[in-house]
Design a protein around this motif. Structure first.
Motif, mmCIF file in Angstrom:
data_model
loop_
_atom_site.group_PDB
_atom_site.id
_atom_site.type_symbol
_atom_site.label_atom_id
_atom_site.label_comp_id
_atom_site.label_asym_id
_atom_site.label_seq_id
_atom_site.Cartn_x
_atom_site.Cartn_y
_atom_site.Cartn_z
ATOM 1 N N PRO A 1 43.444 46.734 59.124
ATOM 2 C CA PRO A 1 43.063 45.540 59.875
ATOM 3 C C PRO A 1 41.661 45.071 59.485
ATOM 4 C CG PRO A 1 42.855 47.477 61.256
ATOM 5 C CD PRO A 1 43.486 47.939 59.977
ATOM 6 N N LYS A 2 41.472 43.762 59.407
ATOM 7 C CA LYS A 2 40.191 43.159 59.023
ATOM 8 C C LYS A 2 39.725 43.615 57.644
ATOM 9 C CE LYS A 2 38.631 42.701 63.810
ATOM 10 N NZ LYS A 2 37.541 42.984 64.784
ATOM 11 N N SER A 3 40.670 44.042 56.824
ATOM 12 C CA SER A 3 40.378 44.424 55.445
ATOM 13 C C SER A 3 41.673 44.243 54.654
ATOM 14 C CB SER A 3 39.863 45.869 55.360
ATOM 15 O OG SER A 3 40.804 46.775 55.901
ATOM 16 N N GLU A 4 41.646 44.635 53.390
ATOM 17 C CA GLU A 4 42.816 44.484 52.537
ATOM 18 C C GLU A 4 43.151 45.822 51.890
ATOM 19 O OE1 GLU A 4 44.541 41.870 52.472
ATOM 20 O OE2 GLU A 4 43.222 40.247 53.147
ATOM 21 N N LEU A 5 44.410 45.916 51.418
ATOM 22 C CA LEU A 5 44.763 47.068 50.604
ATOM 23 C C LEU A 5 43.938 47.064 49.327
ATOM 24 C CD1 LEU A 5 48.670 47.349 50.856
ATOM 25 C CD2 LEU A 5 46.990 49.018 51.654
ATOM 26 N N LEU A 6 43.808 48.220 48.741
ATOM 27 C CA LEU A 6 42.986 48.420 47.560
ATOM 28 C C LEU A 6 43.316 47.425 46.446
ATOM 29 C CD1 LEU A 6 40.943 50.208 45.966
ATOM 30 C CD2 LEU A 6 42.902 51.617 45.305
ATOM 31 N N SER A 7 42.277 46.776 45.915
ATOM 32 C CA SER A 7 42.401 45.942 44.726
ATOM 33 C C SER A 7 41.419 46.460 43.681
ATOM 34 C CB SER A 7 42.125 44.466 45.046
ATOM 35 O OG SER A 7 40.795 44.289 45.489
ATOM 36 N N TRP B 238 49.135 52.641 47.347
ATOM 37 C CA TRP B 238 49.553 51.247 47.307
ATOM 38 C C TRP B 238 48.379 50.377 46.848
ATOM 39 C CZ3 TRP B 238 54.243 49.418 47.302
ATOM 40 C CH2 TRP B 238 55.269 50.062 48.003
ATOM 41 N N LEU B 239 48.644 49.494 45.907
ATOM 42 C CA LEU B 239 47.655 48.488 45.531
ATOM 43 C C LEU B 239 48.002 47.175 46.234
ATOM 44 C CD1 LEU B 239 47.123 49.055 41.681
ATOM 45 C CD2 LEU B 239 45.761 49.898 43.595
ATOM 46 N N GLY B 240 46.964 46.451 46.618
ATOM 47 C CA GLY B 240 47.174 45.187 47.332
ATOM 48 C C GLY B 240 47.537 44.058 46.393
ATOM 49 N N MET B 241 48.629 44.216 45.698
ATOM 50 C CA MET B 241 49.062 43.236 44.701
ATOM 51 C C MET B 241 50.450 42.723 45.057
ATOM 52 S SD MET B 241 49.444 43.753 40.549
ATOM 53 C CE MET B 241 47.800 44.428 40.361
ATOM 54 N N TYR B 242 50.689 41.450 44.840
ATOM 55 C CA TYR B 242 51.993 40.850 45.136
ATOM 56 C C TYR B 242 52.310 39.779 44.096
ATOM 57 C CZ TYR B 242 49.646 36.653 46.838
ATOM 58 O OH TYR B 242 48.908 35.503 46.919
ATOM 59 N N TYR B 243 53.553 39.342 44.094
ATOM 60 C CA TYR B 243 53.974 38.295 43.151
ATOM 61 C C TYR B 243 53.737 36.938 43.787
ATOM 62 C CZ TYR B 243 56.813 35.557 39.931
ATOM 63 O OH TYR B 243 57.239 34.619 39.025
ATOM 64 N N MET C 60 49.206 38.699 41.877
ATOM 65 C CA MET C 60 47.958 38.265 42.503
ATOM 66 C C MET C 60 47.531 39.324 43.516
ATOM 67 S SD MET C 60 45.817 35.569 42.657
ATOM 68 C CE MET C 60 46.784 34.118 42.213
ATOM 69 N N TRP C 61 46.211 39.458 43.699
ATOM 70 C CA TRP C 61 45.695 40.363 44.713
ATOM 71 C C TRP C 61 45.784 39.708 46.090
ATOM 72 C CZ3 TRP C 61 45.346 45.101 43.174
ATOM 73 C CH2 TRP C 61 44.942 45.418 41.876
ATOM 74 N N LEU C 62 45.861 40.539 47.130
ATOM 75 C CA LEU C 62 45.973 40.019 48.494
ATOM 76 C C LEU C 62 44.743 39.221 48.913
ATOM 77 C CD1 LEU C 62 47.606 43.069 50.326
ATOM 78 C CD2 LEU C 62 48.694 40.879 49.768
ATOM 79 N N VAL D 15 44.542 38.702 38.926
ATOM 80 C CA VAL D 15 44.563 40.031 38.316
ATOM 81 C C VAL D 15 43.969 39.934 36.915
ATOM 82 C CG1 VAL D 15 46.001 41.956 37.583
ATOM 83 C CG2 VAL D 15 46.571 40.690 39.672
ATOM 84 N N LYS D 16 42.765 40.452 36.748
ATOM 85 C CA LYS D 16 42.081 40.417 35.455
ATOM 86 C C LYS D 16 42.114 41.766 34.753
ATOM 87 C CE LYS D 16 38.884 36.798 37.023
ATOM 88 N NZ LYS D 16 37.458 36.439 37.241
ATOM 89 N N PHE D 17 42.079 42.842 35.535
ATOM 90 C CA PHE D 17 42.097 44.192 34.956
ATOM 91 C C PHE D 17 43.411 44.874 35.329
ATOM 92 C CE2 PHE D 17 41.561 48.740 35.793
ATOM 93 C CZ PHE D 17 41.177 49.189 34.546
ATOM 94 N N THR D 18 44.021 45.558 34.379
ATOM 95 C CA THR D 18 45.237 46.324 34.634
ATOM 96 C C THR D 18 45.129 47.678 33.957
ATOM 97 O OG1 THR D 18 46.351 45.358 32.698
ATOM 98 C CG2 THR D 18 46.671 44.246 34.830
ATOM 99 N N ASN D 19 45.928 48.624 34.412
ATOM 100 C CA ASN D 19 45.910 49.971 33.846
ATOM 101 C C ASN D 19 47.322 50.559 33.919
ATOM 102 O OD1 ASN D 19 44.503 52.139 32.627
ATOM 103 N ND2 ASN D 19 44.389 53.228 34.581
ATOM 104 N N TRP D 20 48.259 49.858 33.313
ATOM 105 C CA TRP D 20 49.658 50.256 33.369
ATOM 106 C C TRP D 20 49.902 51.566 32.645
ATOM 107 C CZ3 TRP D 20 51.739 47.549 36.990
ATOM 108 C CH2 TRP D 20 51.420 46.204 37.164
ATOM 109 N N GLU D 21 50.922 52.271 33.074
ATOM 110 C CA GLU D 21 51.329 53.490 32.393
ATOM 111 C C GLU D 21 51.751 53.178 30.955
ATOM 112 O OE1 GLU D 21 53.137 56.501 35.704
ATOM 113 O OE2 GLU D 21 54.438 54.858 35.051
ATOM 114 N N PRO D 22 51.570 54.133 30.042
ATOM 115 C CA PRO D 22 51.988 53.888 28.651
ATOM 116 C C PRO D 22 53.479 53.548 28.576
ATOM 117 C CG PRO D 22 50.624 55.864 28.796
ATOM 118 C CD PRO D 22 50.907 55.440 30.204
ATOM 119 N N GLY D 23 53.787 52.518 27.825
ATOM 120 C CA GLY D 23 55.171 52.123 27.674
ATOM 121 C C GLY D 23 55.724 51.361 28.858
#
Length: 245
Positions: free
Chosen positions: A71-77, A102-107, A115-117, A122-130
């Motif tokens: 509440p009064k904040s957002e999920l991690l971005s 959970w990351l505060g990201m949605y379509y 997009m972030w909540l 979204v400028k930085f990403t760190n996806w798993e290899p492949g």
């Protein structure tokens, strides 16, 4: 001829006082995290709350349930590699073993991308290899962060459950500035008293070594010793010879 000695000066003590003053001033100007009874960890200009203890009753959450715990904040971005590393390194201080956050990201249907909540792109990403776009319906695609590797994974917002929640909010810059002004005034007053006390101690020690000296002579300027040049030495010797004659 004995060279004149320089009187003691409180330069070293004053320098130490100045360093302490600047460090305290820097701390005073740092932003404030929320004072809501929960543990907030500052990092750069943000504050983070790692949900744990009594408020972590269910232990696992879907995306909507995770958002309700911030509440009064957002999920991690995550906006940078440094921020990603901070979360990964601090997680073992709160949880044992691997945790999926959970990351505060949605379509976002307008931009047709993630997009972030907090409405930041979204400028930085760190996806798993492949990693490749998931087979989920875009509007049901969310993202989780693995605390052991720091890598991101696409998951379902509706069907998947994760066991880690981090709330995030910006530091209160306005409150920090008011706090800094108040602390600055106090530090200035304390610094003046410290400088006066150090000066008094140095004056007392000087008086013990040079009794009868005044405060003016203690700190008066003593020019460096210079040997008379050859012409002046000859003139002095000639005057002394004439006088003796």
């Amino acid at each position: 001829m004995e060279l004149p000695q320089k009187s003691g000066r409180p330069s070293l003590s004053l320098s130490c006082c100045l360093c302490v003053f600047l460090l305290q001033l820097q701390a005073a100007w740092m932003g404030d995290c929320p004072a809501d009874g929960r543990t907030w960890v500052p990092f750069q200009d943000r504050c983070y709350h790692f949900v744990h203890g009594e408020e972590d009753k269910l232990k696992v959450y879907n995306f909507e349930a995770a958002k309700s715990l911030c509440p009064k904040s957002e999920l991690l971005s995550i906006q940078s590699a440094d921020e990603n590393d901070f979360v990964v390194k601090y997680s073992p201080e709160v949880w044992k073993g691997e945790v999926n956050l959970w990351l505060g990201m949605y379509y976002d249907t307008n931009s047709e991308g993630m997009m972030w909540l907090d409405e930041e792109p979204v400028k930085f990403t760190n996806w798993e290899p492949g990693s490749s776009p998931s087979d989920f319906v875009p509007m049901e695609t969310c993202v989780a962060l693995h605390s052991d590797t720091g890598k991101w994974e696409r998951v379902s917002c509706l069907d998947d459950i994760e066991n880690g929640i981090v709330c995030e909010t910006a530091q209160k810059a306005a409150d920090a500035k008011q706090k800094g002004n108040a602390v600055l005034s106090v530090l200035v007053i304390l610094s003046v008293f410290v400088i006066m006390a150090v000066s008094a101690v140095l004056w007392f020690l000087y008086q013990r070594q040079h009794p009868g000296s005044s405060i003016i002579t203690a700190f008066e300027y003593h020019p460096p010793f210079r040997a008379p040049n050859a012409d002046r030495s000859c003139l002095v010797d000639a005057e002394e010879f004439d006088g003796g004659a």
